[in-house]
Design a protein around this motif. Structure first.
Motif, PDB file in Angstrom:
ATOM      1  N   HIS A 169      47.210  34.386  61.967  1.00  0.00           N
ATOM      2  CA  HIS A 169      47.245  36.015  61.984  1.00  0.00           C
ATOM      3  C   HIS A 169      45.702  36.470  62.432  1.00  0.00           C
ATOM      4  O   HIS A 169      45.603  36.940  63.182  1.00  0.00           O
ATOM      5  CB  HIS A 169      47.797  36.587  61.065  1.00  0.00           C
ATOM      6  N   GLU A 170      44.981  36.123  61.402  1.00  0.00           N
ATOM      7  CA  GLU A 170      43.710  36.446  61.675  1.00  0.00           C
ATOM      8  C   GLU A 170      42.765  35.807  62.726  1.00  0.00           C
ATOM      9  O   GLU A 170      41.950  36.497  63.655  1.00  0.00           O
ATOM     10  CB  GLU A 170      42.787  35.767  60.290  1.00  0.00           C
ATOM     11  N   MET A 171      43.274  34.331  63.157  1.00  0.00           N
ATOM     12  CA  MET A 171      42.543  33.962  64.203  1.00  0.00           C
ATOM     13  C   MET A 171      42.911  34.477  65.493  1.00  0.00           C
ATOM     14  O   MET A 171      41.910  34.744  66.474  1.00  0.00           O
ATOM     15  CB  MET A 171      42.711  32.245  64.453  1.00  0.00           C
ATOM     16  N   PHE A 172      44.259  34.847  65.886  1.00  0.00           N
ATOM     17  CA  PHE A 172      44.663  35.564  66.909  1.00  0.00           C
ATOM     18  C   PHE A 172      44.107  36.901  66.922  1.00  0.00           C
ATOM     19  O   PHE A 172      43.734  37.275  68.072  1.00  0.00           O
ATOM     20  CB  PHE A 172      46.271  35.542  66.977  1.00  0.00           C
ATOM     21  N   GLU A 173      43.790  37.573  65.997  1.00  0.00           N
ATOM     22  CA  GLU A 173      43.118  38.701  65.929  1.00  0.00           C
ATOM     23  C   GLU A 173      41.694  38.435  66.573  1.00  0.00           C
ATOM     24  O   GLU A 173      41.283  39.564  67.440  1.00  0.00           O
ATOM     25  CB  GLU A 173      43.245  39.404  64.708  1.00  0.00           C
ATOM     26  N   THR A 174      41.007  37.731  65.916  1.00  0.00           N
ATOM     27  CA  THR A 174      39.540  37.310  66.695  1.00  0.00           C
ATOM     28  C   THR A 174      39.732  37.242  67.984  1.00  0.00           C
ATOM     29  O   THR A 174      38.952  37.844  68.787  1.00  0.00           O
ATOM     30  CB  THR A 174      38.890  36.267  65.868  1.00  0.00           C
ATOM     31  N   GLN A 175      40.597  36.304  68.427  1.00  0.00           N
ATOM     32  CA  GLN A 175      40.655  35.940  69.760  1.00  0.00           C
ATOM     33  C   GLN A 175      41.287  37.112  70.803  1.00  0.00           C
ATOM     34  O   GLN A 175      40.524  37.368  71.809  1.00  0.00           O
ATOM     35  CB  GLN A 175      41.604  34.790  70.143  1.00  0.00           C
ATOM     36  N   TYR A 176      42.244  37.945  70.387  1.00  0.00           N
ATOM     37  CA  TYR A 176      42.584  39.161  71.215  1.00  0.00           C
ATOM     38  C   TYR A 176      41.503  40.062  71.232  1.00  0.00           C
ATOM     39  O   TYR A 176      41.268  40.935  72.299  1.00  0.00           O
ATOM     40  CB  TYR A 176      43.894  39.603  70.971  1.00  0.00           C
ATOM     41  N   THR A 177      40.635  40.445  70.327  1.00  0.00           N
ATOM     42  CA  THR A 177      39.537  41.317  70.339  1.00  0.00           C
ATOM     43  C   THR A 177      38.559  40.749  71.156  1.00  0.00           C
ATOM     44  O   THR A 177      38.088  41.682  72.016  1.00  0.00           O
ATOM     45  CB  THR A 177      39.011  41.453  68.871  1.00  0.00           C
ATOM     46  N   ASP A 178      38.223  39.595  71.294  1.00  0.00           N
ATOM     47  CA  ASP A 178      37.096  39.097  72.331  1.00  0.00           C
ATOM     48  C   ASP A 178      37.728  39.415  73.634  1.00  0.00           C
ATOM     49  O   ASP A 178      37.028  39.756  74.513  1.00  0.00           O
ATOM     50  CB  ASP A 178      36.960  37.389  72.100  1.00  0.00           C
ATOM     51  N   LEU A 179      38.973  39.014  73.773  1.00  0.00           N
ATOM     52  CA  LEU A 179      39.605  39.227  75.128  1.00  0.00           C
ATOM     53  C   LEU A 179      39.790  40.570  75.656  1.00  0.00           C
ATOM     54  O   LEU A 179      39.420  40.850  76.686  1.00  0.00           O
ATOM     55  CB  LEU A 179      40.995  38.475  75.137  1.00  0.00           C
ATOM     56  N   THR A 180      39.873  41.668  74.811  1.00  0.00           N
ATOM     57  CA  THR A 180      39.750  42.853  74.919  1.00  0.00           C
ATOM     58  C   THR A 180      38.466  43.117  75.642  1.00  0.00           C
ATOM     59  O   THR A 180      38.507  43.896  76.673  1.00  0.00           O
ATOM     60  CB  THR A 180      40.221  43.854  73.799  1.00  0.00           C
ATOM     61  N   THR A 181      37.381  42.852  75.207  1.00  0.00           N
ATOM     62  CA  THR A 181      36.157  43.172  75.573  1.00  0.00           C
ATOM     63  C   THR A 181      35.896  42.327  76.935  1.00  0.00           C
ATOM     64  O   THR A 181      35.280  42.869  77.754  1.00  0.00           O
ATOM     65  CB  THR A 181      34.908  42.583  74.499  1.00  0.00           C
ATOM     66  N   ALA A 182      36.385  41.054  76.946  1.00  0.00           N
ATOM     67  CA  ALA A 182      36.080  40.348  78.242  1.00  0.00           C
ATOM     68  C   ALA A 182      36.750  40.961  79.412  1.00  0.00           C
ATOM     69  O   ALA A 182      36.252  41.116  80.801  1.00  0.00           O
ATOM     70  CB  ALA A 182      36.812  39.079  77.865  1.00  0.00           C
ATOM     71  N   VAL A 183      38.077  41.476  79.289  1.00  0.00           N
ATOM     72  CA  VAL A 183      38.603  42.046  80.517  1.00  0.00           C
ATOM     73  C   VAL A 183      37.946  43.471  80.984  1.00  0.00           C
ATOM     74  O   VAL A 183      37.744  43.494  82.275  1.00  0.00           O
ATOM     75  CB  VAL A 183      40.198  42.607  80.360  1.00  0.00           C
ATOM     76  N   ASP A 184      37.338  43.965  80.110  1.00  0.00           N
ATOM     77  CA  ASP A 184      36.484  45.119  80.525  1.00  0.00           C
ATOM     78  C   ASP A 184      35.192  44.599  81.425  1.00  0.00           C
ATOM     79  O   ASP A 184      34.829  45.153  82.407  1.00  0.00           O
ATOM     80  CB  ASP A 184      36.102  46.222  79.383  1.00  0.00           C
TER      81      ASP A 184
END
Length: 155
Positions: free
Chosen positions: A49-64
């Motif tokens: 749960h924690e790792m997935f959160e870290t990864q989707y947070t990074d991806l959110t910045t990346a798409v922008d």
């Protein structure tokens, strides 16, 4: 207004098209990772749960960042789910796999995005576009690390 940054229009178009694919793959991976974050169960729940959160947070910045680079090159970035699904090679998940299935998919999907970034780097070399190349190198590093973390979490 025309873009005059020293990169020929045909090269900017090729870069934009490659980045659109990276954007679509990244956005699709973002959605999948976020869904897995919500729905993971089992003995590894907390750590995944924690790792997935870290990864989707990074991806959110990346798409922008990726979309803004497409705009800086003078093109419009795809922005709808239908466009993303049409351009992406990452398969959308319609169910809820077990934790291992989630990990396997996310490893494969992060490697897919890495390959899409690598294809853009080849175009960058031809266009002498060090800005896009730097962005793609940063994204490859993030996706290779994510795949390693995910792979290492499989028991």
């Amino acid at each position: 207004m025309s873009v005059h940054t020293g990169i020929a229009e045909d090269q900017r178009k090729a870069l934009s098209d490659g980045l659109a694919k990276v954007l679509a793959d990244t956005y699709t991976l973002l959605g999948k990772t976020h869904g897995f974050h919500w729905n993971v169960t089992g003995a590894q729940f907390h750590s995944l749960h924690e790792m997935f959160e870290t990864q989707y947070t990074d991806l959110t910045t990346a798409v922008d960042e990726i979309a803004e680079r497409i705009r800086a090159l003078g093109y419009f970035a795809p922005g709808s789910l239908s466009q993303f699904l049409k351009l992406s090679t990452i398969e959308d998940e319609h169910g809820v796999p077990d934790a291992r299935g989630m990990l396997e998919q996310l490893v494969r999907d992060n490697e897919t995005v890495t390959q899409a970034c690598r294809a853009v780097v080849q175009i960058c070399d031809e266009a002498n576009d060090t800005v896009t190349e730097d962005l793609m190198n940063h994204r490859m590093d993030a996706h290779e690390k994510a795949a390693w973390m995910l792979r290492s979490s499989m028991s």
